[in-house]
Design a protein around this motif. Structure first.
Motif, PDB file in Angstrom:
ATOM      1  N   PHE A  20      28.437  28.109  54.709  1.00 46.38           N
ATOM      2  CA  PHE A  20      27.153  27.485  54.376  1.00 46.38           C
ATOM      3  C   PHE A  20      26.152  28.503  53.833  1.00 46.38           C
ATOM      4  CE2 PHE A  20      29.342  25.034  57.575  1.00 46.38           C
ATOM      5  CZ  PHE A  20      29.273  23.753  57.069  1.00 46.38           C
ATOM      6  N   ASP A  21      26.654  29.678  53.450  1.00 49.78           N
ATOM      7  CA  ASP A  21      25.829  30.689  52.805  1.00 49.78           C
ATOM      8  C   ASP A  21      25.085  30.077  51.614  1.00 49.78           C
ATOM      9  OD1 ASP A  21      25.364  33.754  52.033  1.00 49.78           O
ATOM     10  OD2 ASP A  21      26.037  32.715  50.228  1.00 49.78           O
ATOM     11  N   LYS A  22      23.799  30.386  51.482  1.00 50.11           N
ATOM     12  CA  LYS A  22      22.951  29.717  50.489  1.00 50.11           C
ATOM     13  C   LYS A  22      23.314  30.061  49.051  1.00 50.11           C
ATOM     14  CE  LYS A  22      18.981  29.112  53.557  1.00 50.11           C
ATOM     15  NZ  LYS A  22      17.551  29.419  53.812  1.00 50.11           N
ATOM     16  N   LYS A  23      23.944  31.197  48.860  1.00 54.54           N
ATOM     17  CA  LYS A  23      24.280  31.579  47.484  1.00 54.54           C
ATOM     18  C   LYS A  23      25.656  31.042  47.071  1.00 54.54           C
ATOM     19  CE  LYS A  23      24.313  35.419  44.222  1.00 54.54           C
ATOM     20  NZ  LYS A  23      23.991  36.848  43.983  1.00 54.54           N
ATOM     21  N   VAL A  24      26.629  31.106  47.982  1.00 54.40           N
ATOM     22  CA  VAL A  24      27.985  30.687  47.638  1.00 54.40           C
ATOM     23  C   VAL A  24      28.177  29.179  47.793  1.00 54.40           C
ATOM     24  CG1 VAL A  24      30.444  31.027  48.119  1.00 54.40           C
ATOM     25  CG2 VAL A  24      28.840  32.936  48.377  1.00 54.40           C
ATOM     26  N   LEU A  94      33.315  37.182  46.773  1.00 55.13           N
ATOM     27  CA  LEU A  94      33.333  38.391  45.943  1.00 55.13           C
ATOM     28  C   LEU A  94      32.955  38.085  44.498  1.00 55.13           C
ATOM     29  CD1 LEU A  94      36.583  40.117  47.287  1.00 55.13           C
ATOM     30  CD2 LEU A  94      34.242  40.946  47.570  1.00 55.13           C
ATOM     31  N   THR A  95      33.491  36.998  43.957  1.00 54.51           N
ATOM     32  CA  THR A  95      33.201  36.691  42.552  1.00 54.51           C
ATOM     33  C   THR A  95      31.788  36.148  42.361  1.00 54.51           C
ATOM     34  OG1 THR A  95      34.246  34.507  42.819  1.00 54.51           O
ATOM     35  CG2 THR A  95      35.613  36.290  41.947  1.00 54.51           C
ATOM     36  N   THR A  96      31.179  35.660  43.440  1.00 55.62           N
ATOM     37  CA  THR A  96      29.789  35.199  43.351  1.00 55.62           C
ATOM     38  C   THR A  96      28.827  36.372  43.433  1.00 55.62           C
ATOM     39  OG1 THR A  96      30.321  33.058  44.335  1.00 55.62           O
ATOM     40  CG2 THR A  96      28.015  33.752  44.413  1.00 55.62           C
ATOM     41  N   TYR A  97      29.041  37.253  44.389  1.00 62.04           N
ATOM     42  CA  TYR A  97      28.135  38.385  44.579  1.00 62.04           C
ATOM     43  C   TYR A  97      28.428  39.533  43.618  1.00 62.04           C
ATOM     44  CZ  TYR A  97      25.921  36.424  48.717  1.00 62.04           C
ATOM     45  OH  TYR A  97      25.181  35.635  49.573  1.00 62.04           O
ATOM     46  N   PHE A  98      29.669  39.613  43.163  1.00 63.19           N
ATOM     47  CA  PHE A  98      30.053  40.664  42.205  1.00 63.19           C
ATOM     48  C   PHE A  98      30.797  39.993  41.055  1.00 63.19           C
ATOM     49  CE2 PHE A  98      30.134  42.333  46.532  1.00 63.19           C
ATOM     50  CZ  PHE A  98      29.208  43.361  46.441  1.00 63.19           C
ATOM     51  N   PRO A  99      30.077  39.345  40.141  1.00 57.19           N
ATOM     52  CA  PRO A  99      30.702  38.566  39.065  1.00 57.19           C
ATOM     53  C   PRO A  99      31.352  39.458  38.007  1.00 57.19           C
ATOM     54  CG  PRO A  99      28.333  38.587  38.793  1.00 57.19           C
ATOM     55  CD  PRO A  99      28.607  39.283  40.093  1.00 57.19           C
ATOM     56  N   LEU A 154      43.088  35.057  36.627  1.00 52.45           N
ATOM     57  CA  LEU A 154      43.778  36.326  36.868  1.00 52.45           C
ATOM     58  C   LEU A 154      42.839  37.505  36.660  1.00 52.45           C
ATOM     59  CD1 LEU A 154      47.204  35.596  35.124  1.00 52.45           C
ATOM     60  CD2 LEU A 154      46.719  35.602  37.578  1.00 52.45           C
ATOM     61  N   ARG A 155      41.849  37.365  35.775  1.00 47.71           N
ATOM     62  CA  ARG A 155      40.921  38.463  35.494  1.00 47.71           C
ATOM     63  C   ARG A 155      40.051  38.780  36.704  1.00 47.71           C
ATOM     64  NH1 ARG A 155      38.059  37.334  29.795  1.00 47.71           N
ATOM     65  NH2 ARG A 155      37.274  39.433  30.289  1.00 47.71           N
ATOM     66  N   GLN A 156      39.876  37.814  37.576  1.00 47.02           N
ATOM     67  CA  GLN A 156      39.137  38.041  38.815  1.00 47.02           C
ATOM     68  C   GLN A 156      40.085  38.264  39.989  1.00 47.02           C
ATOM     69  OE1 GLN A 156      36.795  34.381  38.758  1.00 47.02           O
ATOM     70  NE2 GLN A 156      34.958  35.563  38.278  1.00 47.02           N
ATOM     71  N   PHE A 157      41.167  37.501  40.014  1.00 44.25           N
ATOM     72  CA  PHE A 157      42.042  37.544  41.178  1.00 44.25           C
ATOM     73  C   PHE A 157      42.655  38.913  41.395  1.00 44.25           C
ATOM     74  CE2 PHE A 157      46.170  37.246  43.246  1.00 44.25           C
ATOM     75  CZ  PHE A 157      45.813  36.624  44.434  1.00 44.25           C
ATOM     76  N   TYR A 158      43.039  39.613  40.348  1.00 44.18           N
ATOM     77  CA  TYR A 158      43.712  40.898  40.536  1.00 44.18           C
ATOM     78  C   TYR A 158      42.848  41.878  41.328  1.00 44.18           C
ATOM     79  CZ  TYR A 158      47.488  39.617  37.313  1.00 44.18           C
ATOM     80  OH  TYR A 158      48.570  39.016  36.715  1.00 44.18           O
ATOM     81  N   TRP A 159      41.549  41.909  41.044  1.00 46.43           N
ATOM     82  CA  TRP A 159      40.724  42.871  41.787  1.00 46.43           C
ATOM     83  C   TRP A 159      40.292  42.312  43.142  1.00 46.43           C
ATOM     84  CZ3 TRP A 159      35.710  42.344  43.477  1.00 46.43           C
ATOM     85  CH2 TRP A 159      34.899  41.375  42.875  1.00 46.43           C
ATOM     86  N   THR A 160      40.085  41.007  43.249  1.00 43.27           N
ATOM     87  CA  THR A 160      39.715  40.471  44.567  1.00 43.27           C
ATOM     88  C   THR A 160      40.892  40.584  45.534  1.00 43.27           C
ATOM     89  OG1 THR A 160      40.286  38.162  44.015  1.00 43.27           O
ATOM     90  CG2 THR A 160      38.009  38.874  43.610  1.00 43.27           C
ATOM     91  N   TYR A 161      42.109  40.461  45.025  1.00 41.79           N
ATOM     92  CA  TYR A 161      43.265  40.591  45.913  1.00 41.79           C
ATOM     93  C   TYR A 161      43.381  42.011  46.464  1.00 41.79           C
ATOM     94  CZ  TYR A 161      47.942  40.298  47.848  1.00 41.79           C
ATOM     95  OH  TYR A 161      49.014  40.349  48.714  1.00 41.79           O
TER      96      TYR A 161
END
Length: 234
Positions: A20-24, A94-99, A154-161
């Motif tokens: 329930f984080d207000k940003k995500v 991660l992709t919300t706070y570090f897009p 994949l452009r996001q998943f590789y680094w978030t993983y």
């Protein structure tokens, strides 16, 4: 309460509360997320039932409640709910706070590298059930996503993983015996390569990649389908 059940609860409790984080606003993903977890989790549970029945891996009753369905401890079934939820939550946080996105060229190189490595090891270790199945599934999943309309994930998943690997390996470390007297989950030496990260079979990192990537892909697919009803078949 069993150790494995405690692990399941600890994995999901904070991601659930922080949904329930207000940003995500992760709770707004639930309509797509829960069906995605159900679809991917069902596939992995069936895989798990089969491999447990054939002794590819098994479970130490010392750390279990003693409740089982089709040979699987209830804790193992919950694993395919709690871990995907926590990891998909982490991906979107991660992709919300570090897009940040990897470049298209780097993503293609990583994808090609994974295909070559996984394909090569799949051929070498074809007779090892865990190695072959985990590598084949993840390889086919990556190839399918790369050729789909959702390949940009994949452009996001590789680094978030890479970020998720640390907590994922911590959880798997305990389950495979790191820091405790006996392992919670044991593996048949005949069915994996024999390489371990501490007590964790190397295959677990690829198995985990397939589990989480499958969940992220299904969540994105269902979210976009709900936003664009024209994508639904008539």
């Amino acid at each position: 309460m069993s150790l494995y059940l405690w692990i399941d609860l600890l994995v999901i409790i904070f991601p659930l509360l922080l949904s329930f984080d207000k940003k995500v606003h992760f709770y707004t993903y639930w309509k797509a997320l829960w069906p995605a977890i159900t679809v991917v989790g069902t596939f992995f549970i069936l895989w798990d039932i089969l491999f447990t029945a054939y002794g590819v891996w098994g479970f130490n009753p010392r750390y279990l409640q003693g409740i089982a369905f089709f040979g699987l401890p209830i804790e193992e079934i919950l694993f395919f709910v709690t871990v995907p939820y926590a990891c998909i939550f982490t991906h979107y946080v991660l992709t919300t706070y570090f897009p940040y996105q990897l470049s298209e060229q780097l993503t293609e190189k990583i994808t090609l590298g994974l295909q070559l490595v996984l394909g090569g090891l799949l051929v070498i270790y074809w007779d090892n059930w865990y190695t072959a199945s985990a590598f084949a599934f993840t390889l086919l999943l990556i190839m399918g996503i790369e050729r789909s309309a959702h390949k940009t994930i994949l452009r996001q998943f590789y680094w978030t993983y890479l970020v998720m690997l640390l907590p994922f390996l911590l959880v798997n470390g305990v389950l495979t015996g790191t820091g405790i007297e006996e392992e919670v989950v044991w593996y048949n030496e005949a069915h994996f390569m024999g390489f371990r990260i501490l007590t964790i079979p190397l295959e677990d990192s690829i198995y985990g990649m397939g589990l989480i990537l499958g969940g992220v892909f299904m969540t994105e697919y269902l979210r976009k389908k709900k936003r664009n009803p024209r994508l639904e078949p008539r």
